[in-house]
Design a protein around this motif. Structure first.
Motif, short mmCIF file in Angstrom:
data_model
loop_
_atom_site.label_atom_id
_atom_site.label_comp_id
_atom_site.label_asym_id
_atom_site.label_seq_id
_atom_site.Cartn_x
_atom_site.Cartn_y
_atom_site.Cartn_z
N SER A 40 0.83 -1.20 0.00
CA SER A 40 0.00 0.00 0.00
C SER A 40 0.87 1.25 0.00
O SER A 40 1.90 1.30 0.69
N GLU B 273 0.30 3.76 1.59
CA GLU B 273 0.22 4.30 2.95
C GLU B 273 1.20 3.63 3.91
O GLU B 273 1.41 4.12 5.02
N SER C 153 4.04 5.25 6.14
CA SER C 153 3.67 6.11 7.28
C SER C 153 3.38 5.32 8.55
O SER C 153 3.05 5.90 9.58
N ASP D 26 -6.24 0.78 1.30
CA ASP D 26 -5.53 2.06 1.43
C ASP D 26 -6.29 3.02 2.34
O ASP D 26 -5.69 3.74 3.15
N SER E 241 -5.24 5.11 5.95
CA SER E 241 -5.08 6.55 5.80
C SER E 241 -5.08 7.26 7.14
O SER E 241 -5.70 6.80 8.12
N GLN E 242 -4.39 8.38 7.21
CA GLN E 242 -4.27 9.12 8.46
C GLN E 242 -5.63 9.55 9.00
O GLN E 242 -5.93 9.39 10.19
N ARG F 1 -0.32 3.95 12.46
CA ARG F 1 0.45 5.05 11.89
C ARG F 1 1.35 5.69 12.94
O ARG F 1 1.03 5.73 14.13
#
Length: 325
Positions: free
Chosen positions: A100, A102, A105, A260, A264-265, A281
């Motif tokens: 991914s 992402e 992070s 994804d 995500s954040q 994260r």
């Protein structure tokens, strides 16, 4: 069976229901996560990927993984979310790796570059305490918890069906060996599911429960004054959880979009704010600090080799079954 109350364009099916192969533009998501967390994800997908319809098949992580295994000749699921790394290791042949965008992070320990899954969050094992039904001082260590005086007053989930409970069992084994496993088996009463533990303690059925930080925190945050939690001073254990794409799933490209999004954040922060599950994260420490939970650096964490934990799963569950009689 359908649950109402979620985004109207989605269907939530229980493990009891019959799942069908997803058609183009659909994703069959098998998940052990809570209904409110699932609802949040469904709303996020509706907003950010409106062309994707998600069919959610819910149940315990162990039951879902065995279901995916039974379906592997004709896969129904596209994406599994989520279970502990040590449990996923026993089913790795069911998954296909996906890098991914992402993933960079994430906390290094949750990136799992050599495994076909990615970390979504991590649990911290705690002792959940209900002071209303507690007789005496609560134990501050795992060793004290396993004293025979607490026999019948401690509950935990069945390690055979709960990835987080297996992580607890493995942690006790790592700290105190076979004797620790047998001592634990002598004093605990089992619940059929992870949720059964924190519900039983919250309702006063048991004064003590081996459970996950987020679960106890939700009661504390909700104002139940008799509930508290202890981070044992002899060290506690993390139970990182991951999600994975199903090998030969019918709609892998759509599933990657959902994958994804789950990393995500924005969505990870929303899920933490809702559930108190520590995100995978590395850029959400402020959210954790603002929640009132301690930072990881302030907790005595026992390092666990997740690969070894997975490899010893069969042995340890057999030992546990023998100790339970």
């Amino acid at each position: 069976m359908r649950y109402l109350g979620y985004a109207s364009t989605f269907t939530l099916l229980t493990i009891i229901g019959a799942a069908t192969n997803a058609t183009a533009g659909e994703v069959n998501l098998y998940t052990s996560n809570s209904e409110d967390a699932v609802a949040l994800v469904l709303d996020a997908v509706a907003e950010q990927a409106p062309d994707i319809k998600i069919n959610v098949i819910g149940g315990g992580s162990g039951s879902l993984l065995r279901r995916i295994e039974a379906e592997q000749s004709a896969p129904v699921a596209d994406l599994f979310w989520s279970s502990g790394f040590s449990t996923l290791a026993g089913f790795s042949n069911l998954f296909t790796a996906y890098e991914s965008p992402e993933a960079d992070s994430l906390l290094p320990a949750l990136q799992t570059e050599s495994a076909p899954w990615t970390g979504t969050n991590t649990h911290v094992t705690v002792i959940m305490v209900n002071s209303d039904v507690l007789d005496g001082e609560a134990p501050q260590t795992w060793e004290a918890l396993m004293d025979k005086r607490w026999a019948g007053q401690v509950t935990m989930a069945d390690p055979a069906n709960s990835s987080s409970s297996y992580a607890q069992l493995y942690g006790i084994y790592q700290l105190y060996g076979e004797e620790g496993v047998r001592n634990l088996a002598d004093i605990v009463e089992l619940q059929g599911s992870t949720s059964g533990v924190y519900k039983a303690v919250a309702q006063g059925e048991y004064p003590l429960g081996m459970t996950m930080e987020y679960a106890a925190q939700r009661y504390i945050h909700g104002g139940q004054d008799d509930i508290s939690m202890i981070y044992p001073t002899d060290g506690t254990f993390l139970s990182p959880e991951g999600m994975a794409l199903i090998k030969n799933g019918p709609n892998s490209e759509e599933a990657k979009q959902v994958y994804d999004l789950l990393l995500s954040q924005n969505l990870q922060e929303q899920l933490f704010d809702l559930t108190f599950r520590r995100p995978s994260r590395a850029d959400l420490d402020d959210a954790i600090a603002n929640s009132g939970l301690p930072l990881m650096e302030d907790i005595n964490i026992i390092e666990v080799d997740e690969t070894e934990a997975g490899e010893q799963r069969d042995y340890l569950l057999e030992l546990w079954a023998d100790a339970r009689g």
